[in-house]
Structures are given as structure tokens and as C-alpha cells.
Motif scaffolding. Structure first.
Motif, PDB file in Angstrom:
ATOM      1  N   VAL A   9      20.742  28.203  75.753  1.00  0.00           N
ATOM      2  CA  VAL A   9      21.731  27.382  75.047  1.00  0.00           C
ATOM      3  C   VAL A   9      21.125  26.031  74.679  1.00  0.00           C
ATOM      4  CG1 VAL A   9      23.949  26.207  75.267  1.00  0.00           C
ATOM      5  CG2 VAL A   9      23.685  28.542  76.120  1.00  0.00           C
ATOM      6  N   SER A  10      20.307  25.482  75.564  1.00  0.00           N
ATOM      7  CA  SER A  10      19.677  24.189  75.255  1.00  0.00           C
ATOM      8  C   SER A  10      18.745  24.301  74.065  1.00  0.00           C
ATOM      9  CB  SER A  10      18.923  23.667  76.478  1.00  0.00           C
ATOM     10  OG  SER A  10      17.793  24.474  76.771  1.00  0.00           O
ATOM     11  N   LEU A  11      18.087  25.456  73.906  1.00  0.00           N
ATOM     12  CA  LEU A  11      17.247  25.675  72.731  1.00  0.00           C
ATOM     13  C   LEU A  11      18.084  25.705  71.457  1.00  0.00           C
ATOM     14  CD1 LEU A  11      14.724  28.412  73.977  1.00  0.00           C
ATOM     15  CD2 LEU A  11      14.255  25.997  73.555  1.00  0.00           C
ATOM     16  N   LEU A  12      19.249  26.341  71.536  1.00  0.00           N
ATOM     17  CA  LEU A  12      20.133  26.391  70.374  1.00  0.00           C
ATOM     18  C   LEU A  12      20.647  24.997  70.010  1.00  0.00           C
ATOM     19  CD1 LEU A  12      22.217  29.599  71.228  1.00  0.00           C
ATOM     20  CD2 LEU A  12      20.386  29.388  69.536  1.00  0.00           C
ATOM     21  N   ILE A  13      21.000  24.210  71.032  1.00  0.00           N
ATOM     22  CA  ILE A  13      21.479  22.848  70.783  1.00  0.00           C
ATOM     23  C   ILE A  13      20.360  21.994  70.188  1.00  0.00           C
ATOM     24  CG2 ILE A  13      22.310  20.736  71.889  1.00  0.00           C
ATOM     25  CD1 ILE A  13      23.823  22.448  73.861  1.00  0.00           C
ATOM     26  N   LEU A  42      29.203  24.257  80.506  1.00  0.00           N
ATOM     27  CA  LEU A  42      30.466  24.880  80.101  1.00  0.00           C
ATOM     28  C   LEU A  42      30.212  26.088  79.211  1.00  0.00           C
ATOM     29  CD1 LEU A  42      32.664  21.739  79.345  1.00  0.00           C
ATOM     30  CD2 LEU A  42      32.842  23.293  81.299  1.00  0.00           C
ATOM     31  N   ASN A  43      29.236  25.985  78.327  1.00  0.00           N
ATOM     32  CA  ASN A  43      28.913  27.085  77.422  1.00  0.00           C
ATOM     33  C   ASN A  43      28.477  28.327  78.194  1.00  0.00           C
ATOM     34  OD1 ASN A  43      27.329  28.753  75.495  1.00  0.00           O
ATOM     35  ND2 ASN A  43      27.816  27.092  74.091  1.00  0.00           N
ATOM     36  N   VAL A  44      27.560  28.129  79.125  1.00  0.00           N
ATOM     37  CA  VAL A  44      27.047  29.260  79.906  1.00  0.00           C
ATOM     38  C   VAL A  44      28.127  29.830  80.815  1.00  0.00           C
ATOM     39  CG1 VAL A  44      25.352  29.959  81.632  1.00  0.00           C
ATOM     40  CG2 VAL A  44      24.682  28.388  79.814  1.00  0.00           C
ATOM     41  N   LEU A  45      28.896  28.962  81.457  1.00  0.00           N
ATOM     42  CA  LEU A  45      29.934  29.418  82.381  1.00  0.00           C
ATOM     43  C   LEU A  45      31.000  30.234  81.663  1.00  0.00           C
ATOM     44  CD1 LEU A  45      31.165  29.361  85.225  1.00  0.00           C
ATOM     45  CD2 LEU A  45      32.326  27.233  84.587  1.00  0.00           C
ATOM     46  N   ILE A  46      31.549  29.689  80.587  1.00  0.00           N
ATOM     47  CA  ILE A  46      32.612  30.383  79.856  1.00  0.00           C
ATOM     48  C   ILE A  46      32.079  31.642  79.187  1.00  0.00           C
ATOM     49  CG2 ILE A  46      34.245  30.190  77.943  1.00  0.00           C
ATOM     50  CD1 ILE A  46      34.479  27.218  78.594  1.00  0.00           C
ATOM     51  N   GLY A  47      30.883  31.560  78.615  1.00  0.00           N
ATOM     52  CA  GLY A  47      30.291  32.731  77.960  1.00  0.00           C
ATOM     53  C   GLY A  47      30.093  33.890  78.914  1.00  0.00           C
ATOM     54  N   ASN A  48      29.584  33.612  80.117  1.00  0.00           N
ATOM     55  CA  ASN A  48      29.360  34.680  81.091  1.00  0.00           C
ATOM     56  C   ASN A  48      30.657  35.217  81.667  1.00  0.00           C
ATOM     57  OD1 ASN A  48      26.362  35.259  81.785  1.00  0.00           O
ATOM     58  ND2 ASN A  48      26.420  33.033  81.555  1.00  0.00           N
ATOM     59  N   SER A  64      29.990  31.570  72.734  1.00  0.00           N
ATOM     60  CA  SER A  64      28.954  30.561  72.873  1.00  0.00           C
ATOM     61  C   SER A  64      28.824  29.727  71.596  1.00  0.00           C
ATOM     62  CB  SER A  64      27.622  31.227  73.222  1.00  0.00           C
ATOM     63  OG  SER A  64      26.570  30.278  73.266  1.00  0.00           O
ATOM     64  N   HIS A  65      28.791  30.396  70.439  1.00  0.00           N
ATOM     65  CA  HIS A  65      28.635  29.670  69.181  1.00  0.00           C
ATOM     66  C   HIS A  65      29.906  28.882  68.815  1.00  0.00           C
ATOM     67  CE1 HIS A  65      24.711  30.854  67.366  1.00  0.00           C
ATOM     68  NE2 HIS A  65      24.772  31.724  68.360  1.00  0.00           N
ATOM     69  N   TRP A  66      31.055  29.393  69.203  1.00  0.00           N
ATOM     70  CA  TRP A  66      32.293  28.650  68.975  1.00  0.00           C
ATOM     71  C   TRP A  66      32.298  27.362  69.800  1.00  0.00           C
ATOM     72  CZ3 TRP A  66      36.584  27.882  72.388  1.00  0.00           C
ATOM     73  CH2 TRP A  66      37.691  27.275  71.778  1.00  0.00           C
ATOM     74  N   LEU A  67      31.833  27.453  71.045  1.00  0.00           N
ATOM     75  CA  LEU A  67      31.792  26.272  71.893  1.00  0.00           C
ATOM     76  C   LEU A  67      30.747  25.269  71.414  1.00  0.00           C
ATOM     77  CD1 LEU A  67      32.154  27.982  75.397  1.00  0.00           C
ATOM     78  CD2 LEU A  67      33.803  26.460  74.314  1.00  0.00           C
ATOM     79  N   LEU A  68      29.630  25.785  70.867  1.00  0.00           N
ATOM     80  CA  LEU A  68      28.593  24.877  70.336  1.00  0.00           C
ATOM     81  C   LEU A  68      29.126  24.023  69.203  1.00  0.00           C
ATOM     82  CD1 LEU A  68      25.326  27.064  70.310  1.00  0.00           C
ATOM     83  CD2 LEU A  68      25.842  25.106  71.768  1.00  0.00           C
TER      84      LEU A  68
END
Length: 241
Positions: free
Chosen positions: A105-109, A133-139, A234-238
Motif C-alpha cells: 500500500v505504501s508503494l501505491l501511495i 487502516l487500508n491494510v486492516l479494512i482490506g484484509n 483498498s483503492h476506495w480508501l486510497l
């Protein structure tokens, strides 16, 4: 479900034949240190687990090639739930997967924002919180979709559908995420992130197929739905955070 395997045979822990998946009492008989005889399966009459005498790299290559026999060896005969600390392995595997997902996710950000090294500590803290939050909710979404799908496909059979086995199988079969470690050292094309995602999806599919004896098409659709839900969340949260 394979006709050669009864539903009742999927219940319970124990060693399995890597060829047909049937339960077996012993994988080998040891006469002296270094002198063993591999046992044969009563169902298929083949050696129950020839991987016992193989080097780790051979097993790892077969896992990369998505061979069901290698997955049965790993999930049933190596990670035997009666013999190992299931909670300890699940926690360690879950933590490793969480860290690797966070790096992804950090790479995407990073690809969407600037690479200015003079950012304030407040901005850095907010970025770390977004990643968490992204990783937690996504998983959580991924596991929920996967769990509900398996319960539906197995007709809500509580004996077959056991959460700890499914969770461990998914965590262990996500070993392709380790390639993110190489991305910390060397520069890779941005598309490599999604190539790793595809390999993780296919590996999860084989692991769940081996564990549940469901059809390959059903496992593929199930994993595709779970990974798609995680990807979209994940992309929605980003974009939201």
C-alpha cells in the motif's frame, strides 16, 4: 467435491496422502536414525508422501508450480494441526502478511504522491495511519468474503468449514508476497505489484481447493471475488483518505 473423497474424510486433523487426499495414520516408519520406510496409501496404493525425502527447494519449486501434491504436503503433513502450535504460526504468518501488505500500500501511495523527503512529521504520521487502516479494512473484507463464500459452497457444513484451517491455508499460500522484500532493495516496474497479486490469487485458489475438495472453477471464482473486494476497498480508501 471429488468423488474419490468422502465428505466425512475431510473432517478432523491428521496426516494425508498427497496423491488422493485420504487420511493416513503414519507417513513413514523409522527403523533407526536416517533409516526410514515411507508408507503407502491404502486407497491409491501409492507412496503417501514422497516429499518427506525431498529437499526444501524441490518442495518450494512445486509450490510455485501450484502442484496440489505439494500443497497437501505443506497444509496437512507439515502444518499438522495436532502437532504444531497453530496459534503461534497463524500470528507470525498474519503479522508477516500484514507488514508486506502495508509495504504494498505504501508503494501505491508513493506512486500517487510526491517523493519530497522534507515532509512534516504530522504528514508522515497521517500516511502511516492511512496505510494501517487500508491494510486492516482490506484484509477484514477479504477474509469475510472468503469465509462467507466457503460456507455457502459447502452448504453451511460446520464440520468441514473450519476457520483456523482456512485462515492458515490462505496465510501460508500467500508466500508470493515475499517478493515485495526484493522490491525494497531493487527497483521493479510498478506493474510488478499486480503480478504478485495475481500469483497470490492463484496460489490461494490451489490451497483452498486442496483444503475443501471443491471444484477448481468454484475456488477460482471464490478467490477472485475475495481479492477483488479487497482490491476495490483498498483503492476506495486510497482516494477517500
Amino acid at each position: 467435491m471429488s468423488p474419490a473423497t468422502d465428505a466425512s474424510d475431510l473432517n478432523g486433523d491428521g496426516f494425508r496422502c498427497v496423491n488422493c487426499g485420504r487420511r493416513i495414520g503414519k507417513l513413514f516408519v523409522q527403523y533407526s536414525p536416517g533409516n526410514i520406510r515411507l508408507m503407502k496409501c491404502d486407497n491409491c496404493k501409492a507412496v503417501a508422501d514422497p516429499y518427506i525425502e525431498c529437499e526444501f527447494m524441490i518442495i518450494f519449486i512445486d509450490l510455485i508450480l501450484h502442484k496440489p501434491k505439494a500443497f497437501r504436503h505443506l497444509l496437512y503433513n507439515v502444518l499438522n494441526l495436532e502437532k504444531i502450535d497453530i496459534k503461534g504460526i497463524s500470528l507470525k504468518s498474519g503479522l508477516m502478511n500484514f507488514i508486506l501488505d502495508a509495504y504494498r500500500v505504501s508503494l501505491l501511495i508513493r506512486s500517487k504522491g510526491s517523493r519530497d523527503s522534507s515532509r512534516s512529521s504530522l504528514e508522515f504520521t497521517w500516511t502511516c495511519l492511512k496505510v494501517f487502516l487500508n491494510v486492516l479494512i482490506g484484509n477484514l473484507i477479504f477474509v469475510t468474503v472468503l469465509w462467507i463464500g466457503i460456507r455457502v459452497l459447502l452448504r453451511l457444513n460446520y464440520h468441514i468449514c473450519r476457520y483456523r484451517e482456512i485462515l492458515l491455508a490462505v496465510l501460508v499460500s500467500s508466500y508470493f508476497k515475499m517478493f515485495f522484500l526484493a522490491m525494497m532493495v531493487w527497483d521493479f516496474p510498478f506493474a510488478s505489484i499486480f503480478i504478485v497479486d495475481v500469483f497470490v490469487l492463484s496460489s490461494n485458489t490451489v490451497a483452498i481447493r486442496v483444503l475443501t475438495q471443491l471444484m477448481t472453477s468454484a475456488c477460482t471464482v471464490l478467490c477472485l471475488c475475495a481479492h477483488s473486494a479487497k482490491f476495490l476497498a483498498s483503492h476506495w480508501l486510497l482516494h477517500l483518505l
